[in-house]
Design an enzyme around this catalytic site. Structure first.
Site, PDB file in Angstrom:
ATOM      1  N   ASN A  18      40.253  77.115  -8.897  1.00 55.37           N
ATOM      2  CA  ASN A  18      40.275  75.994  -9.864  1.00 55.37           C
ATOM      3  C   ASN A  18      41.376  75.008  -9.553  1.00 55.37           C
ATOM      4  O   ASN A  18      41.161  73.802  -9.557  1.00 55.37           O
ATOM      5  CB  ASN A  18      40.561  76.523 -11.285  1.00 55.37           C
ATOM      6  N   VAL A  19      42.575  75.523  -9.283  1.00 52.95           N
ATOM      7  CA  VAL A  19      43.725  74.633  -9.078  1.00 52.95           C
ATOM      8  C   VAL A  19      43.654  74.000  -7.690  1.00 52.95           C
ATOM      9  O   VAL A  19      43.808  72.787  -7.529  1.00 52.95           O
ATOM     10  CB  VAL A  19      45.055  75.393  -9.277  1.00 52.95           C
ATOM     11  N   VAL A  38      55.042  57.897  -1.671  1.00 56.28           N
ATOM     12  CA  VAL A  38      55.762  58.740  -0.707  1.00 56.28           C
ATOM     13  C   VAL A  38      56.375  57.901   0.410  1.00 56.28           C
ATOM     14  O   VAL A  38      57.461  58.203   0.918  1.00 56.28           O
ATOM     15  CB  VAL A  38      54.781  59.803  -0.128  1.00 56.28           C
ATOM     16  N   LYS A 108      53.662  82.545 -10.150  1.00 57.40           N
ATOM     17  CA  LYS A 108      54.774  83.077 -10.974  1.00 57.40           C
ATOM     18  C   LYS A 108      55.055  84.543 -10.714  1.00 57.40           C
ATOM     19  O   LYS A 108      56.208  84.975 -10.747  1.00 57.40           O
ATOM     20  CB  LYS A 108      54.519  82.854 -12.469  1.00 57.40           C
ATOM     21  N   VAL A 135      55.244  77.821 -14.229  1.00 59.78           N
ATOM     22  CA  VAL A 135      55.497  78.072 -15.658  1.00 59.78           C
ATOM     23  C   VAL A 135      54.904  76.940 -16.483  1.00 59.78           C
ATOM     24  O   VAL A 135      55.222  75.769 -16.260  1.00 59.78           O
ATOM     25  CB  VAL A 135      57.011  78.164 -15.959  1.00 59.78           C
ATOM     26  N   GLU A 193      40.604  86.460 -18.831  1.00 50.01           N
ATOM     27  CA  GLU A 193      40.073  86.989 -17.571  1.00 50.01           C
ATOM     28  C   GLU A 193      39.243  88.239 -17.866  1.00 50.01           C
ATOM     29  O   GLU A 193      39.402  88.869 -18.918  1.00 50.01           O
ATOM     30  CB  GLU A 193      41.246  87.433 -16.670  1.00 50.01           C
ATOM     31  N   LYS A 208      57.095  84.543 -16.227  1.00 48.21           N
ATOM     32  CA  LYS A 208      57.550  83.172 -16.504  1.00 48.21           C
ATOM     33  C   LYS A 208      58.943  83.191 -17.144  1.00 48.21           C
ATOM     34  O   LYS A 208      59.791  82.341 -16.837  1.00 48.21           O
ATOM     35  CB  LYS A 208      56.528  82.467 -17.398  1.00 48.21           C
ATOM     36  N   GLY A 310      44.718  75.759 -16.513  1.00 52.92           N
ATOM     37  CA  GLY A 310      43.557  74.917 -16.193  1.00 52.92           C
ATOM     38  C   GLY A 310      43.759  74.199 -14.871  1.00 52.92           C
ATOM     39  O   GLY A 310      44.892  73.958 -14.448  1.00 52.92           O
TER      40      GLY A 310
END
Ligand code: HSE
Length: 436
Positions: A18-19, A38, A108, A135, A193, A208, A310
């Site tokens: 997802n990320v 940048v 994490k 976190v 999950e 975290k 998310g």
């Protein structure tokens, strides 16, 4: 080379969940803006995935199932690790750092135990190790602690840093449903999950807390240093009782600088479900949202709130780190190094002053209240309120204490369970977010 003619910055993305998919989407979609920020184009050199056959929204020529080779490639400047787990990413990140790549990670669980090792490698190679997304997802909290508050003295970092458990507790509170019912619903809606253990038993929040405590108190705190209790024993009756005290129940991660009577400073890092007064800002953080309250000597109280999980929200934090690391590659300079100069020891949970809420089923006869109160007083625990609910065989006593050492409170509860007049201790929770 001028700022505008700098060679492209090469990026390797490890993991396309997802990320990872959102990171790749934003990198491609916002390429022009990111280049302007940048001072050089950011170019994806490769994306490591476990399954090359799965359909992806990116050029298949970028995909590889050999992350070990990708992180060493000479045209890669920055490695973004989004695989999860510990052993595989630990090896890959170490290799990337040893090969002079800066690293951005959201991991994490890895950082909670291995920040020291990885930060040393980053310092030796003079590259960056950034982990804002580890976190509270999109919420900026690592950078404020490391940079904005670098001149202040942080006293406390407390918050809701796990969205799954906050979703469950909020739904139990709103609907009066029991834990199992709401957990099943959270699974159906994609908030929990298939194996929810890491979230509901507090492991995710403890990792975290370890990261936050390390940064806030300039000391090395690992997940094993964090006292941890989960939410799986919280009942609808607990939330109903909390409501009668004008409280709700939240899974809190608390990192605190505590000072003993001799003036020695120690760190308390702890995760547990606690009663929180409805007037406290954390009480109104509902659903899958996260919030972190930071208290610093001079800044006072700061609150950070937003989406803690998310794809897109977490990718936002990853991209922020990626832009910082890329700027450093273009303009020179590096992000902040790990700071552990204070080396404060960890205080055992028993030494931490907390408040308890104890709900017990009791025999409804003269002298029972005095006997119960005697157990508190024998351990020098002061009672703040007592309430009786029901009568005769349904009599319950609900005691809320003032602050006392956690060991004295838990010994009191043990003693209460031994009393003939206490039929059962049905619930013990801590109360946080009050001044007394
Ligand atoms: N599992 C976490 C949560 C999200 O429920 O908040 C990732 O840190």
């Amino acid at each position: 080379m001028t700022e505008h003619s700098h060679r492209p910055i090469g990026v390797a993305v490890l993991g396309m969940g997802n990320v990872g998919a959102e990171v790749v989407r934003i990198l491609l979609q916002n390429a022009d803006d990111l280049q302007a920020r940048v001072g050089a184009p950011i170019e994806i050199r490769g994306i490591a995935v476990a399954d090359l056959g799965k359909a992806r929204a990116c050029a298949t020529s970028l995909l590889t199932d050999d992350p070990a080779a990708l992180v060493k490639r000479p045209d890669v400047d920055i490695v973004v690790e989004l695989i999860g787990g510990i052993d595989v990413p630990r090896t890959l990140i170490a290799s990337a750092l040893e090969h002079g790549k800066s690293v951005v990670t959201a991991n994490k669980a890895l950082l909670a135990d291995y920040t020291g090792e990885l930060a040393t490698l980053a310092a030796d190679a003079k590259v960056d190790l950034y982990f804002e997304a580890s976190v509270a997802g999109a919420i900026p909290v690592i950078r404020p602690l490391m940079q904005s508050l670098a001149g202040d003295t942080v006293q406390r970092v407390a918050g809701i840093v796990n969205g799954t458990t906050n979703f469950i507790l909020s739904a139990m509170d709103a609907d009066g449903e029991d834990y199992d019912v709401v957990l099943a619903e959270a699974g159906r809606l994609g908030y929990a999950e298939a194996d929810p253990t890491a979230d509901v038993e507090g492991y995710d929040a403890a990792a975290k807390a370890a990261i936050l405590a390390s940064i806030a108190f300039h000391s090395r705190v690992t997940a094993g240093d964090v006292h941890r209790e989960g939410i799986s024993s919280i009942t609808a009756a607990d939330l109903a009782s909390a409501a009668t005290l004008d409280c709700t129940i939240k899974l809190l991660s608390i990192c605190e600088r505590i000072v003993d009577s001799a003036g020695r400073q120690r760190i308390s890092a702890r995760v547990y479900p606690a009663l929180v007064p409805l007037t406290h800002p954390l009480a109104s953080v509902n659903g899958a949202f996260n919030a972190v309250v930071v208290e610093a000597e001079n800044a006072g109280r700061l609150m950070f709130y937003g989406q803690g999980a998310g794809g897109a929200p977490t990718a936002s934090a990853v991209l922020g780190d990626l832009v910082m690391a890329a700027r450093n590659k273009v303009h020179g300079g590096r992000g902040p190094l790990e700071s552990t100069y204070a080396s404060l020891p960890i205080a055992p949970m028993g030494d931490v002053n907390t408040r308890y809420y104890v709900s017990m089923k009791v025999a409804d006869r003269p002298g029972v209240l005095a006997t119960v109160a005697g157990e508190f007083s024998a351990r020098n625990v002061s009672i703040a309120t007592v309430r009786q609910e029901g009568a005769e065989e349904n009599a319950r006593l609900i005691v809320v204490t003032h602050r006392a050492p956690d060991s004295a409170l838990s010994e009191t509860v043990d003693a209460l369970t031994e009393l003939d007049s206490v039929l059962s201790v049905s619930s013990v929770l801590r109360l946080e977010g009050t001044d007394d």
